[in-house]
Design a protein around this motif. Structure first.
Motif, PDB file in Angstrom:
ATOM      1  N   THR A 149     -12.492 -37.933 -11.668  1.00 23.91           N
ATOM      2  CA  THR A 149     -11.278 -37.334 -11.097  1.00 23.91           C
ATOM      3  C   THR A 149     -11.126 -35.880 -11.544  1.00 23.91           C
ATOM      4  O   THR A 149     -11.989 -35.336 -12.247  1.00 23.91           O
ATOM      5  CB  THR A 149     -10.026 -38.131 -11.526  1.00 23.91           C
ATOM      6  OG1 THR A 149      -9.739 -37.807 -12.895  1.00 23.91           O
ATOM      7  CG2 THR A 149     -10.208 -39.623 -11.378  1.00 23.91           C
ATOM      8  N   GLY A 150      -9.985 -35.304 -11.182  1.00 29.14           N
ATOM      9  CA  GLY A 150      -9.730 -33.889 -11.471  1.00 29.14           C
ATOM     10  C   GLY A 150      -9.187 -33.612 -12.856  1.00 29.14           C
ATOM     11  O   GLY A 150      -8.587 -32.562 -13.071  1.00 29.14           O
ATOM     12  N   ALA A 151      -9.378 -34.517 -13.817  1.00 23.90           N
ATOM     13  CA  ALA A 151      -9.026 -34.192 -15.203  1.00 23.90           C
ATOM     14  C   ALA A 151     -10.142 -33.347 -15.797  1.00 23.90           C
ATOM     15  O   ALA A 151     -11.297 -33.434 -15.364  1.00 23.90           O
ATOM     16  CB  ALA A 151      -8.840 -35.465 -16.021  1.00 23.90           C
ATOM     17  N   SER A 152      -9.796 -32.584 -16.803  1.00 25.84           N
ATOM     18  CA  SER A 152     -10.814 -31.818 -17.509  1.00 25.84           C
ATOM     19  C   SER A 152     -11.769 -32.792 -18.208  1.00 25.84           C
ATOM     20  O   SER A 152     -11.409 -33.933 -18.491  1.00 25.84           O
ATOM     21  CB  SER A 152     -10.113 -30.926 -18.542  1.00 25.84           C
ATOM     22  OG  SER A 152     -11.045 -30.058 -19.125  1.00 25.84           O
ATOM     23  N   THR A 173     -13.296 -37.803  -6.681  1.00 28.42           N
ATOM     24  CA  THR A 173     -12.089 -37.396  -5.947  1.00 28.42           C
ATOM     25  C   THR A 173     -12.223 -35.919  -5.544  1.00 28.42           C
ATOM     26  O   THR A 173     -13.092 -35.199  -6.052  1.00 28.42           O
ATOM     27  CB  THR A 173     -10.806 -37.583  -6.794  1.00 28.42           C
ATOM     28  OG1 THR A 173     -10.806 -36.609  -7.846  1.00 28.42           O
ATOM     29  CG2 THR A 173     -10.700 -38.986  -7.366  1.00 28.42           C
ATOM     30  N   GLY A 222     -11.783 -33.998  -8.529  1.00 30.46           N
ATOM     31  CA  GLY A 222     -12.914 -34.291  -9.406  1.00 30.46           C
ATOM     32  C   GLY A 222     -14.086 -33.380  -9.060  1.00 30.46           C
ATOM     33  O   GLY A 222     -14.767 -32.825  -9.929  1.00 30.46           O
ATOM     34  N   TYR A 265     -13.825 -30.462  -7.635  1.00 29.16           N
ATOM     35  CA  TYR A 265     -13.450 -29.092  -8.008  1.00 29.16           C
ATOM     36  C   TYR A 265     -13.698 -28.855  -9.503  1.00 29.16           C
ATOM     37  O   TYR A 265     -14.319 -27.862  -9.898  1.00 29.16           O
ATOM     38  CB  TYR A 265     -11.969 -28.861  -7.674  1.00 29.16           C
ATOM     39  CG  TYR A 265     -11.472 -27.494  -8.064  1.00 29.16           C
ATOM     40  CD1 TYR A 265     -11.484 -26.441  -7.161  1.00 29.16           C
ATOM     41  CD2 TYR A 265     -11.005 -27.250  -9.363  1.00 29.16           C
ATOM     42  CE1 TYR A 265     -11.041 -25.178  -7.533  1.00 29.16           C
ATOM     43  CE2 TYR A 265     -10.571 -25.994  -9.745  1.00 29.16           C
ATOM     44  CZ  TYR A 265     -10.585 -24.961  -8.823  1.00 29.16           C
ATOM     45  OH  TYR A 265     -10.161 -23.718  -9.194  1.00 29.16           O
ATOM     46  N   VAL A 266     -13.204 -29.771 -10.337  1.00 26.35           N
ATOM     47  CA  VAL A 266     -13.325 -29.587 -11.794  1.00 26.35           C
ATOM     48  C   VAL A 266     -14.794 -29.696 -12.228  1.00 26.35           C
ATOM     49  O   VAL A 266     -15.242 -28.967 -13.123  1.00 26.35           O
ATOM     50  CB  VAL A 266     -12.417 -30.586 -12.557  1.00 26.35           C
ATOM     51  CG1 VAL A 266     -12.639 -30.500 -14.050  1.00 26.35           C
ATOM     52  CG2 VAL A 266     -10.947 -30.315 -12.229  1.00 26.35           C
ATOM     53  N   SER A 282      -7.650 -38.669 -14.608  1.00 23.02           N
ATOM     54  CA  SER A 282      -6.442 -37.821 -14.638  1.00 23.02           C
ATOM     55  C   SER A 282      -5.185 -38.677 -14.779  1.00 23.02           C
ATOM     56  O   SER A 282      -5.204 -39.887 -14.516  1.00 23.02           O
ATOM     57  CB  SER A 282      -6.349 -37.002 -13.351  1.00 23.02           C
ATOM     58  OG  SER A 282      -5.978 -37.858 -12.284  1.00 23.02           O
ATOM     59  N   MET A 283      -4.109 -38.029 -15.149  1.00 22.40           N
ATOM     60  CA  MET A 283      -2.813 -38.704 -15.227  1.00 22.40           C
ATOM     61  C   MET A 283      -2.375 -39.176 -13.844  1.00 22.40           C
ATOM     62  O   MET A 283      -1.732 -40.207 -13.700  1.00 22.40           O
ATOM     63  CB  MET A 283      -1.751 -37.761 -15.811  1.00 22.40           C
ATOM     64  CG  MET A 283      -1.980 -37.371 -17.265  1.00 22.40           C
ATOM     65  SD  MET A 283      -2.062 -38.783 -18.384  1.00 22.40           S
ATOM     66  CE  MET A 283      -3.834 -38.959 -18.595  1.00 22.40           C
ATOM     67  N   THR A 284      -2.747 -38.394 -12.829  1.00 26.21           N
ATOM     68  CA  THR A 284      -2.380 -38.776 -11.455  1.00 26.21           C
ATOM     69  C   THR A 284      -3.024 -40.095 -11.069  1.00 26.21           C
ATOM     70  O   THR A 284      -2.361 -41.005 -10.565  1.00 26.21           O
ATOM     71  CB  THR A 284      -2.814 -37.666 -10.469  1.00 26.21           C
ATOM     72  OG1 THR A 284      -2.124 -36.476 -10.818  1.00 26.21           O
ATOM     73  CG2 THR A 284      -2.509 -38.034  -9.037  1.00 26.21           C
ATOM     74  N   THR A 285      -4.327 -40.184 -11.315  1.00 23.31           N
ATOM     75  CA  THR A 285      -5.032 -41.422 -10.954  1.00 23.31           C
ATOM     76  C   THR A 285      -4.528 -42.583 -11.805  1.00 23.31           C
ATOM     77  O   THR A 285      -4.303 -43.682 -11.285  1.00 23.31           O
ATOM     78  CB  THR A 285      -6.564 -41.219 -11.091  1.00 23.31           C
ATOM     79  OG1 THR A 285      -6.981 -40.344 -10.036  1.00 23.31           O
ATOM     80  CG2 THR A 285      -7.325 -42.528 -10.976  1.00 23.31           C
ATOM     81  N   ARG A 318      -7.749 -38.056 -19.881  1.00 20.91           N
ATOM     82  CA  ARG A 318      -7.734 -36.762 -20.580  1.00 20.91           C
ATOM     83  C   ARG A 318      -6.456 -36.009 -20.243  1.00 20.91           C
ATOM     84  O   ARG A 318      -6.224 -35.610 -19.117  1.00 20.91           O
ATOM     85  CB  ARG A 318      -8.943 -35.914 -20.182  1.00 20.91           C
ATOM     86  CG  ARG A 318      -9.530 -35.132 -21.327  1.00 20.91           C
ATOM     87  CD  ARG A 318      -9.154 -33.665 -21.596  1.00 20.91           C
ATOM     88  NE  ARG A 318      -8.046 -33.040 -20.956  1.00 20.91           N
ATOM     89  CZ  ARG A 318      -7.210 -32.203 -21.569  1.00 20.91           C
ATOM     90  NH1 ARG A 318      -7.326 -31.918 -22.839  1.00 20.91           N
ATOM     91  NH2 ARG A 318      -6.238 -31.628 -20.896  1.00 20.91           N
ATOM     92  N   GLU A 319      -5.648 -35.856 -21.230  1.00 19.96           N
ATOM     93  CA  GLU A 319      -4.432 -35.045 -21.117  1.00 19.96           C
ATOM     94  C   GLU A 319      -3.870 -34.925 -22.522  1.00 19.96           C
ATOM     95  O   GLU A 319      -4.043 -35.831 -23.350  1.00 19.96           O
ATOM     96  CB  GLU A 319      -3.416 -35.754 -20.204  1.00 19.96           C
ATOM     97  CG  GLU A 319      -2.118 -35.008 -19.982  1.00 19.96           C
ATOM     98  CD  GLU A 319      -2.274 -33.737 -19.171  1.00 19.96           C
ATOM     99  OE1 GLU A 319      -3.042 -32.845 -19.599  1.00 19.96           O
ATOM    100  OE2 GLU A 319      -1.628 -33.612 -18.130  1.00 19.96           O
TER     101      GLU A 319
END
Ligand SMILES: Cc1cc2nc3c(=O)[nH]c(=O)nc-3n(C[C@H](O)[C@H](O)[C@H](O)COP(=O)(O)O)c2cc1C
Length: 183
Positions: A8-11, A32, A35, A37-38, A83-86, A118-119
Motif C-alpha cells: 500500500t501507500g505507507a512508507s 494499490t 502503493g 506511487y510510494v 497504511s492506516m487507510t487500508t 507503518r505510521e
C-alpha cells in the motif's frame, strides 16, 4: 504455500520488496494506487521490477480477480507496508478494492492475515482498529526491525524484520536470538 502480498501507500516499500524477494512461496501481488506511487518514490522501482518475484500481479481495482472470492484458497495475506487507510478499511469490514476484499475473505475464512503497518505516532482510532483486527485474528505488526542482531546497514534491518514475518508464516528463518543457549 500460496501467499497474497499487498503493498500500500505507507512508507517502507523496501520492506515489501525484500519480503517478495525472500519469501519462497507461490506469491500473487496486489499493489494499490498509492502503493505504486510510494514504491517508485522510495525505491525507484515499478510494478514491472517486482514481476520476477511473483506469479502474477492483480490490479487493486479488479474485484473480479480470483482472490476476491473465498472459494479460491490461499494460505496467507501479508500486507507490507500497510497504511492506516487500508487498516481502517479492513477493520470496518470494507471490501471496495481487491486488497481490502481479499482481507475480508481472509478474515471470514479464518486464514492468516498479517498487517505490517507503518505510521507514527498512532492515533487512538488507529490503535482501536489494530485492537479490533487483532481480536478478529489478524496479526498486526508495526514495521519495527529488531536491533539485537546488531544490524550494520538498512538492508540488514529490513532483512531482519522480514525474517520475522517469514517465521510467522512457518518458514525456517536464518536468525534467532541466542540459539547457542538452546544447545
Ligand atoms: C510518500 C508518502 C508516504 C506516505 N507514508 C504513509 C505512512 O507511512 N503511513 C500511512 O498510513 N500513510 C502514508 N501515506 C498516505 C497514504 O498513501 C494514503 O493514506 C493512501 O490513501 C493510502 O492508500 P492505500 O492504503 O490504498 O494504499 C503516505 C503517502 C505518501 C505520498
Amino acid at each position: 504455500m500460496r501467499v497474497i502480498v499487498g503493498m500500500t501507500g505507507a512508507s517502507g516499500a523496501v520492506f515489501g520488496v525484500e519480503f517478495l524477494r525472500r519469501c519462497q512461496a507461490e506469491k500473487f501481488l496486489i499493489l494499490t494506487k498509492w502503493g505504486r506511487y510510494v514504491l517508485k518514490e522510495e525505491t525507484g522501482l515499478t510494478e514491472h521490477h517486482l514481476a520476477e518475484h511473483v506469479k502474477r500481479t492483480f490490479s487493486d481495482e479488479d474485484l473480479a480477480a480470483p482472490f476476491a472470492s473465498g472459494s479460491n484458497p490461499f494460505d496467507a495475506l501479508v500486507i507490507i507496508p500497510c497504511s492506516m487507510t487500508t487498516m481502517a478499511k479492513i477493520a470496518c469490514g470494507l471490501g471496495d478494492t481487491l486488497l481490502t476484499r481479499t482481507a475480508q475473505v481472509a478474515l471470514k475464512e479464518r486464514r492468516k492475515i498479517i498487517l505490517a503497518v507503518r505510521e507514527t505516532p498512532l492515533s487512538t482510532i488507529a490503535l482501536e482498529q489494530a485492537h479490533k483486527l487483532s481480536q478478529a485474528g489478524a496479526i498486526v505488526m508495526p514495521l519495527s526491525p529488531p536491533f539485537y542482531h546488531h544490524p550494520q546497514t538498512i538492508e540488514q534491518m529490513v532483512e531482519q524484520f522480514t525474517d520475522k514475518i517469514l517465521g510467522l508464516l512457518g518458514f525456517e528463518t536464518q536468525l534467532a536470538w541466542k540459539p547457542e543457549a538452546l544447545e
